[in-house]
Design a protein around this motif. Sequence first.
Motif, mmCIF file in Angstrom:
data_model
loop_
_atom_site.group_PDB
_atom_site.id
_atom_site.type_symbol
_atom_site.label_atom_id
_atom_site.label_comp_id
_atom_site.label_asym_id
_atom_site.label_seq_id
_atom_site.Cartn_x
_atom_site.Cartn_y
_atom_site.Cartn_z
ATOM 1 N N GLN A 170 5.235 6.184 14.717
ATOM 2 C CA GLN A 170 4.675 5.275 13.707
ATOM 3 C C GLN A 170 5.786 4.427 13.076
ATOM 4 O OE1 GLN A 170 2.513 7.735 10.940
ATOM 5 N NE2 GLN A 170 1.138 8.528 12.529
ATOM 6 N N LEU A 171 6.947 5.033 12.849
ATOM 7 C CA LEU A 171 8.068 4.284 12.284
ATOM 8 C C LEU A 171 8.514 3.179 13.245
ATOM 9 C CD1 LEU A 171 10.004 4.080 9.866
ATOM 10 C CD2 LEU A 171 11.571 5.604 11.097
ATOM 11 N N VAL A 172 8.522 3.480 14.543
ATOM 12 C CA VAL A 172 8.870 2.464 15.544
ATOM 13 C C VAL A 172 7.872 1.308 15.481
ATOM 14 C CG1 VAL A 172 9.048 2.008 18.025
ATOM 15 C CG2 VAL A 172 10.047 4.103 17.065
ATOM 16 N N ARG A 225 -3.147 0.282 17.211
ATOM 17 C CA ARG A 225 -3.611 1.667 17.385
ATOM 18 C C ARG A 225 -2.487 2.580 16.901
ATOM 19 N NH1 ARG A 225 -5.393 4.652 23.062
ATOM 20 N NH2 ARG A 225 -5.799 6.715 22.121
ATOM 21 N N VAL A 226 -2.771 3.327 15.847
ATOM 22 C CA VAL A 226 -1.717 4.091 15.183
ATOM 23 C C VAL A 226 -1.247 5.230 16.084
ATOM 24 C CG1 VAL A 226 -1.088 5.407 13.121
ATOM 25 C CG2 VAL A 226 -2.756 3.534 12.959
ATOM 26 N N MET A 228 1.902 7.013 5.934
ATOM 27 C CA MET A 228 2.345 5.922 6.802
ATOM 28 C C MET A 228 1.200 5.211 7.529
ATOM 29 S SD MET A 228 5.998 7.448 8.194
ATOM 30 C CE MET A 228 6.056 6.426 9.643
ATOM 31 N N PRO A 229 0.139 5.912 7.984
ATOM 32 C CA PRO A 229 -0.958 5.195 8.661
ATOM 33 C C PRO A 229 -1.616 4.114 7.812
ATOM 34 C CG PRO A 229 -1.072 7.542 9.150
ATOM 35 C CD PRO A 229 -0.018 7.382 8.105
ATOM 36 N N ARG A 246 0.828 -1.211 0.000
ATOM 37 C CA ARG A 246 0.000 0.000 0.000
ATOM 38 C C ARG A 246 0.861 1.258 0.000
ATOM 39 N NH1 ARG A 246 -3.577 -3.136 3.065
ATOM 40 N NH2 ARG A 246 -2.473 -2.662 4.993
ATOM 41 N N LEU A 247 2.076 1.144 0.554
ATOM 42 C CA LEU A 247 2.995 2.288 0.562
ATOM 43 C C LEU A 247 3.917 2.283 -0.658
ATOM 44 C CD1 LEU A 247 4.022 2.373 4.344
ATOM 45 C CD2 LEU A 247 2.324 3.779 3.171
ATOM 46 N N SER A 248 3.653 1.368 -1.598
ATOM 47 C CA SER A 248 4.441 1.256 -2.837
ATOM 48 C C SER A 248 5.918 1.001 -2.568
ATOM 49 C CB SER A 248 4.278 2.533 -3.691
ATOM 50 O OG SER A 248 2.930 2.734 -4.032
#
Length: 510
Positions: free
Chosen positions: A191-193, A183-184, A173-174, A148-150
Motif C-alpha cells: 500500500q505504501l508503494v 485496487r488497494v 492507509m486504505p 483523510r490521513l491527517s
Amino acid sequence: MALPPDARARSFRDIEFGFADARKEGAEAPELLLHGFFDDSRLTDEALSGSSFLFLGYKGSGKTALAERARLLGERDPTLFVTTTSLEEFPYGDFKSLADGPGEAHSRYPTVWAWLLLLSLIQSLERDEQGRVNAPSPYTRTLHGLQRLSLLPLPRLNQLVSSSSRSGFISDMPKFFDDTDERVAETPDLQLVQMVRLLRDAVMQFPTTSRHVLFIDGLDEILTQQQLQFEALAALVSQASKLNDDMRAAGKPFKVVVLCRTDIFDRLPGANKNKIRRDSSEALEWFDDPRDPDRTRLAQLVNLRAQRSLPRELNVFDEFFPATVDERPVRRFLLEHTRHLPRDVLQLMKSMQRFAPAADSGRLSEEQVKSGIRDYSNDYFLPELRDELHGYLDSAAIDVSVKLLASLAMPRFTMEDLKRQADRLRVGSVDLDRLVHTLFECSGVGMIDQRGPGRPIVTFKYRNRNAMLIPGMRILVHPGAWKALNIQARRRVPAASKGSRRASRGARGA
C-alpha cells in the motif's frame, strides 16, 4: 535590497562576525547571510537551480548557512519556495518500523524516503497559490487522500515518521484510496508503494513555473545506531538522486538538496556513491594556499563581514592586528589555529574582539592576540572537538580522553606515548585507536611523516580529505587545542641562534 552598514560602528569590537549556529544567525542577523555570505563558487545558485543536489563538507564548513541563505532568499522572492528540514532527533527506529515487511527492511528504505520527500514537496506546493488554482484532479484527489490521513498540514519530519509507523496510521492507509480507481493492495508495505506512486504522479502534474527546493540538513548529528543510520542515509541520497532525475526529466522546477558531512558520506554503503559524487555533488572546502593569506577565501570572508559593519572598505588584518605574532606573519599565525573552516575563523575573530582596544583605530597587541587565542581554544575549539567525539565515545570516555591528552602536555606524541600515559593514569576504559582516528577525521590531530628526506610532512584532514592515519606515525595535536590542553608551543629559534647552534655542534664533533 542590501542593508546599509551601521554608521555608528567604528572599531574592531563593533564588527558583527555572526553566530556559531547558522540557524540562530538566520533568525537574529539575516543580513549577514544575505549580504555577508562569501560565495565565489556560486554555491547558492547551484543549490537552487543547478544539477548538483549533494553538498558535502565537514562540520563548520557552511552547509546549514547555505540552506538558511536559500530560505531567506525564498522569503524575498515570490517565485521561490524553500523548505528546510532537519534530521536532528530523527527516529531511525520508527523509520525502520515503517519499512517493515517481508524480507530485508533496508530494501524498502528508498520507498519510505520517497514517501517522506514527496510529502514534503506537496506541502511546499500547497503554498503556491497560482499552481493550486490550476491543479488537475489527480493532484486534488491525492491531496484529499492525505487530508483523510491527517497528514496536512505536514508535521515536522521526525513527527511524520513516528506517526506513520504507528499501527493506527497503518490500519487507516486504505482511506487514502477512497477517491481513486486503485485496487488497494493487501499488505501495508505494498500500500505504501501505491501511495508513493500516486504522490509522484501528483507532484509531476502540478502546474507551476515557480521553483520549489527542499533542503535536508542535520546529517552532522550524533551517530549512535551506526549501521541502521548509515543504511538509512545511503537510501536517502539514492532516492533524492532518483527523484531529482525524474523531476528534471519531466521539466519540473523542483529539487531535493541533501547536506551531508563528508566523513559520514564516505562511510555510507552503496555501489554508486562515486558516480553521485562526481556528477551531482559540490564540496564545501576552504583550504587555500596560506602563502598568500589575503587571497584565501577565509580572509576575504572576514573582510566581507567587517565591511558589512563598518562604513568603509578595509583589511581587518592590516588595520586591527600586529604584523607578526611570535615572529610569524599574523595572518598565517591566526589561520594555523583553525581547521580552515568558516566557523573556526569567525569564532576566532569573536574571541579576538573580547581583548581588542575600544578605540576606533586601536590595534591589538601581540599579548592581546595571544589572550584571544587562549579564549578561542578554551571556549570554542576544544568544545568543538568534544562534540566531534560524541557518537563515537560516551560522555565519560570523552572526559577521560581530554584529561589524558592534557596530561601528556606535548604537541607531538606517538600511540605508544599515549598508551603508556593511559597505563600510568590507569585509564583502561577508552578505546585509544578510536579516539585518535576520530580526532584525525575532524582535524583535531594531524600526522607527521618523517620518512623522506628534508622537512617532515604534516598532514591534516582539512588539507586532504583522502588522507589516512598511518600506523606508527607521530601525531600532532592541532594548535587550536594547545592552550585548552595546557600544551606549550615550542619557541621558534631565530636564524642567528640556529647558526650558532650548528657551529657549536660542529665544534663538539671535531
